[in-house]
Design a protein around this motif. Sequence first.
Motif, PDB file in Angstrom:
ATOM      1  N   SER A  49      65.911  59.222  39.678  1.00  0.00           N
ATOM      2  CA  SER A  49      67.169  58.477  39.721  1.00  0.00           C
ATOM      3  C   SER A  49      67.887  58.542  38.383  1.00  0.00           C
ATOM      4  CB  SER A  49      66.923  57.033  40.141  1.00  0.00           C
ATOM      5  OG  SER A  49      66.051  56.392  39.253  1.00  0.00           O
ATOM      6  N   TYR A  50      69.213  58.542  38.483  1.00  0.00           N
ATOM      7  CA  TYR A  50      70.093  58.641  37.322  1.00  0.00           C
ATOM      8  C   TYR A  50      71.263  57.686  37.492  1.00  0.00           C
ATOM      9  CZ  TYR A  50      67.343  62.717  36.264  1.00  0.00           C
ATOM     10  OH  TYR A  50      66.283  63.532  35.986  1.00  0.00           O
ATOM     11  N   SER A  51      71.798  57.245  36.357  1.00  0.00           N
ATOM     12  CA  SER A  51      72.870  56.253  36.380  1.00  0.00           C
ATOM     13  C   SER A  51      74.258  56.849  36.175  1.00  0.00           C
ATOM     14  CB  SER A  51      72.617  55.183  35.313  1.00  0.00           C
ATOM     15  OG  SER A  51      72.609  55.770  34.023  1.00  0.00           O
ATOM     16  N   ASP A  52      74.336  58.144  35.894  1.00  0.00           N
ATOM     17  CA  ASP A  52      75.657  58.746  35.686  1.00  0.00           C
ATOM     18  C   ASP A  52      75.674  60.167  36.235  1.00  0.00           C
ATOM     19  OD1 ASP A  52      75.526  60.826  33.209  1.00  0.00           O
ATOM     20  OD2 ASP A  52      74.086  59.190  32.913  1.00  0.00           O
ATOM     21  N   GLY A  53      76.870  60.632  36.495  1.00  0.00           N
ATOM     22  CA  GLY A  53      77.036  61.931  37.124  1.00  0.00           C
ATOM     23  C   GLY A  53      76.633  63.105  36.262  1.00  0.00           C
ATOM     24  N   LEU A  54      76.887  63.040  34.961  1.00  0.00           N
ATOM     25  CA  LEU A  54      76.541  64.165  34.085  1.00  0.00           C
ATOM     26  C   LEU A  54      75.034  64.375  34.007  1.00  0.00           C
ATOM     27  CD1 LEU A  54      79.132  63.739  31.181  1.00  0.00           C
ATOM     28  CD2 LEU A  54      79.080  65.517  32.949  1.00  0.00           C
ATOM     29  N   SER A  55      74.289  63.293  33.839  1.00  0.00           N
ATOM     30  CA  SER A  55      72.823  63.404  33.792  1.00  0.00           C
ATOM     31  C   SER A  55      72.282  63.919  35.120  1.00  0.00           C
ATOM     32  CB  SER A  55      72.179  62.049  33.481  1.00  0.00           C
ATOM     33  OG  SER A  55      72.554  61.595  32.212  1.00  0.00           O
ATOM     34  N   ALA A  56      72.854  63.447  36.206  1.00  0.00           N
ATOM     35  CA  ALA A  56      72.419  63.894  37.528  1.00  0.00           C
ATOM     36  C   ALA A  56      72.727  65.374  37.735  1.00  0.00           C
ATOM     37  CB  ALA A  56      73.090  63.056  38.613  1.00  0.00           C
ATOM     38  N   ALA A  57      73.892  65.818  37.287  1.00  0.00           N
ATOM     39  CA  ALA A  57      74.256  67.236  37.412  1.00  0.00           C
ATOM     40  C   ALA A  57      73.285  68.103  36.628  1.00  0.00           C
ATOM     41  CB  ALA A  57      75.684  67.459  36.932  1.00  0.00           C
ATOM     42  N   ASP A  58      72.935  67.671  35.434  1.00  0.00           N
ATOM     43  CA  ASP A  58      71.979  68.401  34.610  1.00  0.00           C
ATOM     44  C   ASP A  58      70.613  68.449  35.295  1.00  0.00           C
ATOM     45  OD1 ASP A  58      71.200  69.739  32.133  1.00  0.00           O
ATOM     46  OD2 ASP A  58      70.067  67.899  31.708  1.00  0.00           O
ATOM     47  N   ALA A  59      70.160  67.312  35.810  1.00  0.00           N
ATOM     48  CA  ALA A  59      68.865  67.248  36.487  1.00  0.00           C
ATOM     49  C   ALA A  59      68.860  68.132  37.733  1.00  0.00           C
ATOM     50  CB  ALA A  59      68.540  65.803  36.871  1.00  0.00           C
ATOM     51  N   PHE A  60      69.960  68.148  38.470  1.00  0.00           N
ATOM     52  CA  PHE A  60      70.020  68.967  39.671  1.00  0.00           C
ATOM     53  C   PHE A  60      69.867  70.441  39.321  1.00  0.00           C
ATOM     54  CE2 PHE A  60      71.868  71.335  43.149  1.00  0.00           C
ATOM     55  CZ  PHE A  60      71.241  70.751  44.236  1.00  0.00           C
ATOM     56  N   GLY A  61      70.493  70.860  38.234  1.00  0.00           N
ATOM     57  CA  GLY A  61      70.395  72.253  37.804  1.00  0.00           C
ATOM     58  C   GLY A  61      68.990  72.658  37.419  1.00  0.00           C
ATOM     59  N   LYS A  62      68.179  71.698  37.005  1.00  0.00           N
ATOM     60  CA  LYS A  62      66.810  71.979  36.562  1.00  0.00           C
ATOM     61  C   LYS A  62      65.767  71.712  37.642  1.00  0.00           C
ATOM     62  CE  LYS A  62      67.903  70.744  31.818  1.00  0.00           C
ATOM     63  NZ  LYS A  62      67.739  69.728  30.775  1.00  0.00           N
ATOM     64  N   GLY A  63      66.133  70.913  38.631  1.00  0.00           N
ATOM     65  CA  GLY A  63      65.156  70.490  39.632  1.00  0.00           C
ATOM     66  C   GLY A  63      65.246  71.288  40.902  1.00  0.00           C
ATOM     67  N   ASN A  64      64.372  70.960  41.807  1.00  0.00           N
ATOM     68  CA  ASN A  64      64.347  71.582  43.121  1.00  0.00           C
ATOM     69  C   ASN A  64      64.386  70.445  44.139  1.00  0.00           C
ATOM     70  OD1 ASN A  64      64.151  73.442  45.163  1.00  0.00           O
ATOM     71  ND2 ASN A  64      61.934  73.610  45.009  1.00  0.00           N
ATOM     72  N   PHE A  65      65.580  69.971  44.445  1.00  0.00           N
ATOM     73  CA  PHE A  65      65.745  68.795  45.292  1.00  0.00           C
ATOM     74  C   PHE A  65      66.002  69.184  46.743  1.00  0.00           C
ATOM     75  CE2 PHE A  65      66.772  67.439  41.024  1.00  0.00           C
ATOM     76  CZ  PHE A  65      66.081  66.251  40.920  1.00  0.00           C
ATOM     77  N   ASP A  66      65.578  68.304  47.637  1.00  0.00           N
ATOM     78  CA  ASP A  66      65.807  68.488  49.061  1.00  0.00           C
ATOM     79  C   ASP A  66      67.003  67.682  49.560  1.00  0.00           C
ATOM     80  OD1 ASP A  66      63.306  70.037  49.788  1.00  0.00           O
ATOM     81  OD2 ASP A  66      62.443  68.277  48.811  1.00  0.00           O
ATOM     82  N   LEU A  67      67.321  66.612  48.840  1.00  0.00           N
ATOM     83  CA  LEU A  67      68.368  65.686  49.266  1.00  0.00           C
ATOM     84  C   LEU A  67      68.951  65.001  48.046  1.00  0.00           C
ATOM     85  CD1 LEU A  67      69.735  63.922  51.629  1.00  0.00           C
ATOM     86  CD2 LEU A  67      67.822  62.368  51.279  1.00  0.00           C
ATOM     87  N   VAL A  68      70.261  64.771  48.079  1.00  0.00           N
ATOM     88  CA  VAL A  68      70.949  64.017  47.032  1.00  0.00           C
ATOM     89  C   VAL A  68      71.593  62.799  47.672  1.00  0.00           C
ATOM     90  CG1 VAL A  68      72.814  64.039  45.323  1.00  0.00           C
ATOM     91  CG2 VAL A  68      71.414  66.098  45.678  1.00  0.00           C
ATOM     92  N   ILE A  69      71.366  61.648  47.062  1.00  0.00           N
ATOM     93  CA  ILE A  69      72.068  60.421  47.442  1.00  0.00           C
ATOM     94  C   ILE A  69      72.875  60.020  46.226  1.00  0.00           C
ATOM     95  CG2 ILE A  69      71.877  58.018  48.169  1.00  0.00           C
ATOM     96  CD1 ILE A  69      69.091  58.727  49.318  1.00  0.00           C
ATOM     97  N   THR A  70      74.195  60.039  46.357  1.00  0.00           N
ATOM     98  CA  THR A  70      75.029  59.741  45.196  1.00  0.00           C
ATOM     99  C   THR A  70      76.114  58.720  45.508  1.00  0.00           C
ATOM    100  OG1 THR A  70      76.407  60.666  43.425  1.00  0.00           O
ATOM    101  CG2 THR A  70      76.610  61.695  45.598  1.00  0.00           C
TER     102      THR A  70
END
Length: 127
Positions: free
Chosen positions: A30-51
């Motif tokens: 979990s992340y509290s802001d869009g920039l951190s989440a965008a960075d994490a998404f680029g590095k992770g392997n996610f199945d689902l995003v809830i934003t």
Amino acid sequence: MVKILLVDDDHDVRRSFGRILMEDGYRVESYSDGLSAADAFGKGNFDLVITDIQLPGMHGIDLIYHIREIDPEILVIAISGGDEDDFITLTKDLQTASKEGANLVIPKPCDEDYLKFKVMELLETKP
């Protein structure tokens, strides 16, 4: 194990949604802001995003655009809420999220059982 990216600037929402999803066996970041989440998404392997839509750093719609550029098939749930004075903005935000790639839009506050059901339902559609 299913990995979910949860993004909301409200600590209580992140905590409650994260808890119920982890109880169902999902791995949640979990992340509290869009920039951190965008960075994490680029590095992770996610199945689902809830934003959330209204986020600091990067608006939720922009986050959806960003993650769709990386993974056009990622499942996305857009959530947003506010008081009665924000109803028109809330409605427009959720409509925009739907048009721009969210698989599902949910107004907040959201019943936890409903969210769990919708997450499970969406994940069942993933090949």
